[in-house]
Design a protein around this motif. Sequence first.
Motif, PDB file in Angstrom:
ATOM      1  N   ILE A   1      33.361  54.227  33.446  1.00 39.24           N
ATOM      2  CA  ILE A   1      32.585  55.372  32.366  1.00 39.24           C
ATOM      3  C   ILE A   1      32.625  54.598  31.062  1.00 39.24           C
ATOM      4  N   LEU A   2      33.940  54.055  30.543  1.00 42.89           N
ATOM      5  CA  LEU A   2      34.121  53.365  29.243  1.00 42.89           C
ATOM      6  C   LEU A   2      33.231  52.044  29.068  1.00 42.89           C
ATOM      7  N   PHE A   3      32.916  51.389  30.298  1.00 47.52           N
ATOM      8  CA  PHE A   3      32.306  50.272  30.158  1.00 47.52           C
ATOM      9  C   PHE A   3      30.779  50.665  30.082  1.00 47.52           C
ATOM     10  N   PHE A   4      30.349  51.256  30.842  1.00 52.70           N
ATOM     11  CA  PHE A   4      28.749  51.827  30.832  1.00 52.70           C
ATOM     12  C   PHE A   4      28.419  52.737  29.429  1.00 52.70           C
ATOM     13  N   THR A   5      29.499  53.261  28.673  1.00 48.86           N
ATOM     14  CA  THR A   5      29.080  53.870  27.472  1.00 48.86           C
ATOM     15  C   THR A   5      29.185  53.145  26.477  1.00 48.86           C
ATOM     16  N   ASN A   6      29.701  51.829  26.631  1.00 46.29           N
ATOM     17  CA  ASN A   6      29.753  50.792  25.573  1.00 46.29           C
ATOM     18  C   ASN A   6      31.083  51.113  24.617  1.00 46.29           C
ATOM     19  N   VAL A   7      31.973  52.030  25.203  1.00 49.02           N
ATOM     20  CA  VAL A   7      33.177  52.195  24.411  1.00 49.02           C
ATOM     21  C   VAL A   7      34.055  50.830  24.655  1.00 49.02           C
ATOM     22  N   VAL A   8      34.049  50.152  25.669  1.00 45.86           N
ATOM     23  CA  VAL A   8      34.940  48.951  25.864  1.00 45.86           C
ATOM     24  C   VAL A   8      33.803  47.863  26.279  1.00 45.86           C
ATOM     25  N   THR A   9      33.637  46.922  25.533  1.00 44.70           N
ATOM     26  CA  THR A   9      32.460  45.809  25.674  1.00 44.70           C
ATOM     27  C   THR A   9      33.397  44.380  25.663  1.00 44.70           C
ATOM     28  N   GLY A  10      32.478  43.477  25.863  1.00 45.18           N
ATOM     29  CA  GLY A  10      32.904  42.171  25.832  1.00 45.18           C
ATOM     30  C   GLY A  10      33.679  41.780  26.875  1.00 45.18           C
ATOM     31  N   THR A  11      34.188  40.360  26.702  1.00 46.39           N
ATOM     32  CA  THR A  11      34.966  39.832  27.821  1.00 46.39           C
ATOM     33  C   THR A  11      36.139  40.895  28.308  1.00 46.39           C
ATOM     34  N   LEU A  12      36.595  41.846  27.303  1.00 43.38           N
ATOM     35  CA  LEU A  12      37.805  42.767  27.945  1.00 43.38           C
ATOM     36  C   LEU A  12      37.085  43.680  29.068  1.00 43.38           C
ATOM     37  N   GLY A  13      35.817  44.294  28.540  1.00 43.28           N
ATOM     38  CA  GLY A  13      35.087  45.123  29.347  1.00 43.28           C
ATOM     39  C   GLY A  13      34.800  44.655  30.609  1.00 43.28           C
ATOM     40  N   VAL A  14      34.573  43.446  30.623  1.00 49.70           N
ATOM     41  CA  VAL A  14      33.886  42.713  31.938  1.00 49.70           C
ATOM     42  C   VAL A  14      35.395  42.658  32.828  1.00 49.70           C
ATOM     43  N   ILE A  15      36.453  42.225  32.451  1.00 48.11           N
ATOM     44  CA  ILE A  15      37.786  42.018  33.122  1.00 48.11           C
ATOM     45  C   ILE A  15      37.889  43.266  33.508  1.00 48.11           C
ATOM     46  N   LEU A  16      38.186  44.338  32.670  1.00 49.13           N
ATOM     47  CA  LEU A  16      38.661  45.445  33.045  1.00 49.13           C
ATOM     48  C   LEU A  16      37.878  46.152  34.288  1.00 49.13           C
ATOM     49  N   LEU A  17      36.197  45.802  34.112  1.00 45.99           N
ATOM     50  CA  LEU A  17      35.360  46.424  35.087  1.00 45.99           C
ATOM     51  C   LEU A  17      35.692  45.782  36.651  1.00 45.99           C
ATOM     52  N   ILE A  18      35.971  44.451  36.400  1.00 47.20           N
ATOM     53  CA  ILE A  18      36.510  43.465  37.635  1.00 47.20           C
ATOM     54  C   ILE A  18      37.724  44.230  38.279  1.00 47.20           C
ATOM     55  N   VAL A  19      38.767  44.358  37.615  1.00 45.22           N
ATOM     56  CA  VAL A  19      39.847  44.813  38.032  1.00 45.22           C
ATOM     57  C   VAL A  19      39.738  46.297  38.562  1.00 45.22           C
ATOM     58  N   GLY A  20      38.948  47.109  38.106  1.00 43.86           N
ATOM     59  CA  GLY A  20      38.406  48.389  38.472  1.00 43.86           C
ATOM     60  C   GLY A  20      37.810  48.361  39.671  1.00 43.86           C
ATOM     61  N   GLY A  21      37.003  47.434  40.006  1.00 45.06           N
ATOM     62  CA  GLY A  21      36.298  47.014  41.243  1.00 45.06           C
ATOM     63  C   GLY A  21      37.042  46.674  42.523  1.00 45.06           C
ATOM     64  N   VAL A  22      37.911  45.864  41.986  1.00 44.08           N
ATOM     65  CA  VAL A  22      39.259  45.504  43.186  1.00 44.08           C
ATOM     66  C   VAL A  22      40.080  46.718  43.464  1.00 44.08           C
ATOM     67  N   LEU A  23      40.397  47.420  42.437  1.00 46.79           N
ATOM     68  CA  LEU A  23      41.348  48.546  42.904  1.00 46.79           C
ATOM     69  C   LEU A  23      40.442  49.573  43.604  1.00 46.79           C
ATOM     70  N   LEU A  24      39.425  49.828  43.353  1.00 46.91           N
ATOM     71  CA  LEU A  24      38.404  50.681  44.034  1.00 46.91           C
ATOM     72  C   LEU A  24      38.324  50.217  45.596  1.00 46.91           C
ATOM     73  N   ALA A  25      38.056  48.993  45.697  1.00 45.45           N
ATOM     74  CA  ALA A  25      37.855  48.568  47.023  1.00 45.45           C
ATOM     75  C   ALA A  25      39.334  48.399  47.874  1.00 45.45           C
ATOM     76  N   THR A  26      40.418  48.210  47.366  1.00 53.14           N
ATOM     77  CA  THR A  26      41.630  48.255  47.881  1.00 53.14           C
ATOM     78  C   THR A  26      42.029  49.563  48.350  1.00 53.14           C
TER      79      THR A  26
END
Length: 68
Positions: free
Chosen positions: A22-47
């Motif tokens: 939600i934070l990433f797609f509403t542009n609250v968190v952007t840039g490299t940090l946003g992408v890294i958090l999105l990847i970590v969130g995806g890994v946590l969701l998959a696990t």
Amino acid sequence: MKKNLGTIDRIIRILFAVVVSILFFTNVVTGTLGVILLIVGGVLLATSFMNFCPLYAVLGINSCPIKK
């Protein structure tokens, strides 16, 4: 793969992934940090859906209750 995630652990992982998305797609968190958090969130969701965390297996952690 042996299950090593408990219910509370799974819920926390799913909530983290949803909040980060939600934070990433509403542009609250952007840039490299946003992408890294999105990847970590995806890994946590998959696990959380697999009920297995490879890092927990390496460290010998098991939050899944033992069935008797």
